[in-house]
Design a protein around this motif. Structure first.
Motif, PDB file in Angstrom:
ATOM      1  N   ASP A   1       0.817  -1.214   0.000  1.00 49.76           N
ATOM      2  CA  ASP A   1       0.000   0.000   0.000  1.00 49.76           C
ATOM      3  C   ASP A   1       0.848   1.260   0.000  1.00 49.76           C
ATOM      4  N   ALA A   2       2.168   1.112   0.135  1.00 51.65           N
ATOM      5  CA  ALA A   2       3.061   2.254   0.266  1.00 51.65           C
ATOM      6  C   ALA A   2       4.503   1.797   0.088  1.00 51.65           C
ATOM      7  N   TRP A   3       5.409   2.768  -0.093  1.00 52.24           N
ATOM      8  CA  TRP A   3       6.823   2.446  -0.163  1.00 52.24           C
ATOM      9  C   TRP A   3       7.633   3.614   0.389  1.00 52.24           C
ATOM     10  N   VAL A   4       8.877   3.298   0.806  1.00 55.27           N
ATOM     11  CA  VAL A   4       9.799   4.310   1.292  1.00 55.27           C
ATOM     12  C   VAL A   4      11.189   3.963   0.776  1.00 55.27           C
ATOM     13  N   LEU A   5      11.967   4.989   0.454  1.00 55.61           N
ATOM     14  CA  LEU A   5      13.307   4.810  -0.092  1.00 55.61           C
ATOM     15  C   LEU A   5      14.259   5.778   0.592  1.00 55.61           C
ATOM     16  N   ALA A   6      15.454   5.303   0.928  1.00 58.59           N
ATOM     17  CA  ALA A   6      16.532   6.166   1.388  1.00 58.59           C
ATOM     18  C   ALA A   6      17.759   5.883   0.530  1.00 58.59           C
ATOM     19  N   ARG A   7      18.370   6.952   0.035  1.00 59.70           N
ATOM     20  CA  ARG A   7      19.554   6.792  -0.811  1.00 59.70           C
ATOM     21  C   ARG A   7      20.454   8.004  -0.654  1.00 59.70           C
ATOM     22  N   GLU A   8      21.737   7.776  -0.849  1.00 62.68           N
ATOM     23  CA  GLU A   8      22.698   8.861  -0.807  1.00 62.68           C
ATOM     24  C   GLU A   8      22.611   9.674  -2.093  1.00 62.68           C
ATOM     25  N   SER A   9      22.571  10.995  -1.971  1.00 58.53           N
ATOM     26  CA  SER A   9      22.542  11.854  -3.142  1.00 58.53           C
ATOM     27  C   SER A   9      23.835  11.725  -3.924  1.00 58.53           C
ATOM     28  N   GLY A  10      23.722  11.812  -5.248  1.00 58.85           N
ATOM     29  CA  GLY A  10      24.909  11.811  -6.082  1.00 58.85           C
ATOM     30  C   GLY A  10      25.435  13.201  -6.367  1.00 58.85           C
ATOM     31  N   THR A  11      24.752  14.247  -5.866  1.00 60.28           N
ATOM     32  CA  THR A  11      25.158  15.616  -6.183  1.00 60.28           C
ATOM     33  C   THR A  11      25.357  16.507  -4.965  1.00 60.28           C
ATOM     34  N   GLU A  12      24.883  16.082  -3.777  1.00 60.72           N
ATOM     35  CA  GLU A  12      24.990  16.901  -2.577  1.00 60.72           C
ATOM     36  C   GLU A  12      25.298  16.006  -1.380  1.00 60.72           C
TER      37      GLU A  12
END
Length: 454
Positions: free
Chosen positions: A410-421
């Motif tokens: 019913d939902a999703w969440v994502l965490a990722r390191e930025s490639g620009t900041e």
């Protein structure tokens, strides 16, 4: 590939991105992919001219002649590269704040360089592997006229101008003082629209708003839509390769929703669409209804474009690709993000129905975006370790294409390191706003605690 990140080189101007660095990038580009001529363009940032001069000098020093294009949108640089069959260097930091600048590299086909070429350039930089020319074989530079006009004509001719003009649309436009200020007002007027503007003067300090077209920066555009009784609001980022929209009521339209409705018009059972791991459920729904295929990649236009190229080489049809940040590609037009062309395609949809009705077709999802900043390698490592532990302990279905995406149905969440900041980005989506906020807040709380202990 460390230097070029997910969408080119970015950094604070005169600190991490300097004239001496840009000189060396010019030398590396000229050595690896330059040939006889290379084009150089820039957006409207204060340091753009300085960095363009440095890149030009680097290219000349390895024997390349240089076509100086001046300030214009990234897709305008890409059009020139394709038409002239020359590689190009674009000086831009896209959506980053005014103090940033950076570099995007374009091949002689008008498409961003693939990862393999970028890695060769990084190797040349690391090893000082520059093919310096003799003093009497260094390159010349010339200024090219009419590049903006050619880009305007290309976009106008690529859509149904008569149909758009007959609809008598009013467009409220916010190019955010960026490169789109130099071309987009004319494009939409050439398409027969009435155009009202805010932040439409090219200004290197971006006084009206920051370059990133996110809701908190676009309040003036929403007010302009309402005041002018406009049919749509359109906003660009700093180099105008993205477009974000407001409906006729002056309400912000999620970029994921825009991407989904544009995809719905071109996908069929034989088609594939490509998006990043941040792809909305809206796009999943559209692809499912069309019996089309959705492929996910790591975040960034470079990754998406590389995958589209691979699919097309296999003979598969990819009529649309992109991300929910307003960066949409129509490969049959050009394998490049183009904010003005994307906006013109959206105008074609408005001929029949208002924007609010069009986006209602792709479902009512709620999105949350937030970031957690870090200042040191130790803090970065603490944040990434915490994300990994959070994902391992979660009942959600895990996708590690880029960071950690947890899908709960019913939902999703994502965490990722930025490639620009220097940030870790958190994304969440759900049918219920409270559900999306809870998922994002739980992860943000865990990361803030990790920072406190780092």
């Amino acid at each position: 590939m460390e230097l070029f990140g997910s969408s080119g080189i970015r950094g604070v101007a005169n600190e991490t991105v300097t004239p001496s660095f840009c000189l060396r990038v010019g030398m590396a580009v000229g050595t690896v992919v330059g040939g006889e001529r290379v084009a150089v363009g820039r957006d409207t940032r204060a340091t753009g001219g300085m960095f363009a001069n440095a890149v030009v000098s680097g290219l000349q020093s390895v024997g390349c002649d240089v076509d100086r294009l001046g300030a214009l949108p990234t897709p305008g640089v890409q059009l020139y590269a394709e038409r002239e069959s020359v590689p190009a260097v674009m000086i831009t930091a896209s959506h980053n704040p005014p103090e940033y600048n950076g570099i995007k590299l374009v091949g002689a086909d008008g498409i961003e360089l693939p990862v393999a070429e970028l890695e060769r350039i990084e190797t040349a930089l690391d090893e000082d592997g520059f093919a310096r020319a003799r003093w009497d074989e260094t390159g010349d530079a010339r200024s090219i006229e009419g590049v903006r006009e050619a880009y305007v004509e290309e976009v106008v001719d690529a859509v149904d101008r008569d149909r758009i003009a007959d609809a008598d649309l009013t467009v409220a436009l916010d190019p955010g003082h960026g490169a789109g200020a130099l071309t987009s007002p004319k494009i939409f007027r050439e398409l027969g629209c009435s155009v009202v503007t805010v932040n439409a003067q090219a200004d290197s300090h971006f006084p009206g708003r920051d370059p990133e077209p996110v809701p908190e920066n676009l309040g003036d555009l929403g007010r302009l839509v309402r005041a002018a009784d406009a049919d749509v609001g359109i906003a660009h980022d700093g180099d105008a390769d993205r477009a974000i929209f407001f409906d006729e009521r002056g309400e912000y339209i999620e970029g994921d929703a825009t991407f989904a409705v544009l995809a719905a018009g071109v996908l069929d059972a034989d088609a594939t669409t490509v998006s990043a791991v941040t792809a909305s459920q809206r796009l999943v729904d559209v692809a499912d209804r069309a019996n089309a295929t959705l492929e996910r990649t790591p975040v960034g236009s470079t990754q998406i474009i590389s995958r589209v190229r691979d699919l097309e080489s296999e003979g598969r049809s990819v009529p649309v690709a992109g991300e929910g940040n307003g960066g949409v590609l129509f490969p049959n037009y050009r394998l490049a993000r183009d904010g003005a062309y994307t906006a013109a395609r959206f105008l074609e949809l408005l001929v029949d129905r208002p924007a609010s009705e069009i986006v209602a077709d792709v479902g009512d999802y709620h999105n949350v975006r937030t970031t957690v900043d870090y200042e040191s390698d130790a803090e970065r490592e603490a944040l990434l370790a915490t994300v990994a532990r959070h994902a391992e302990a979660s009942p959600g279905e895990l996708d590690t294409t880029d960071g950690y995406r947890l899908d709960f149905g019913d939902a999703w969440v994502l965490a990722r390191e930025s490639g620009t900041e220097p940030v870790v980005r958190i994304y969440a989506e759900a049918r219920e706003a409270s559900r999306a906020h809870d998922l994002a807040d739980d992860l943000e709380t865990a990361l803030e605690a990790a920072l406190a202990d780092a």
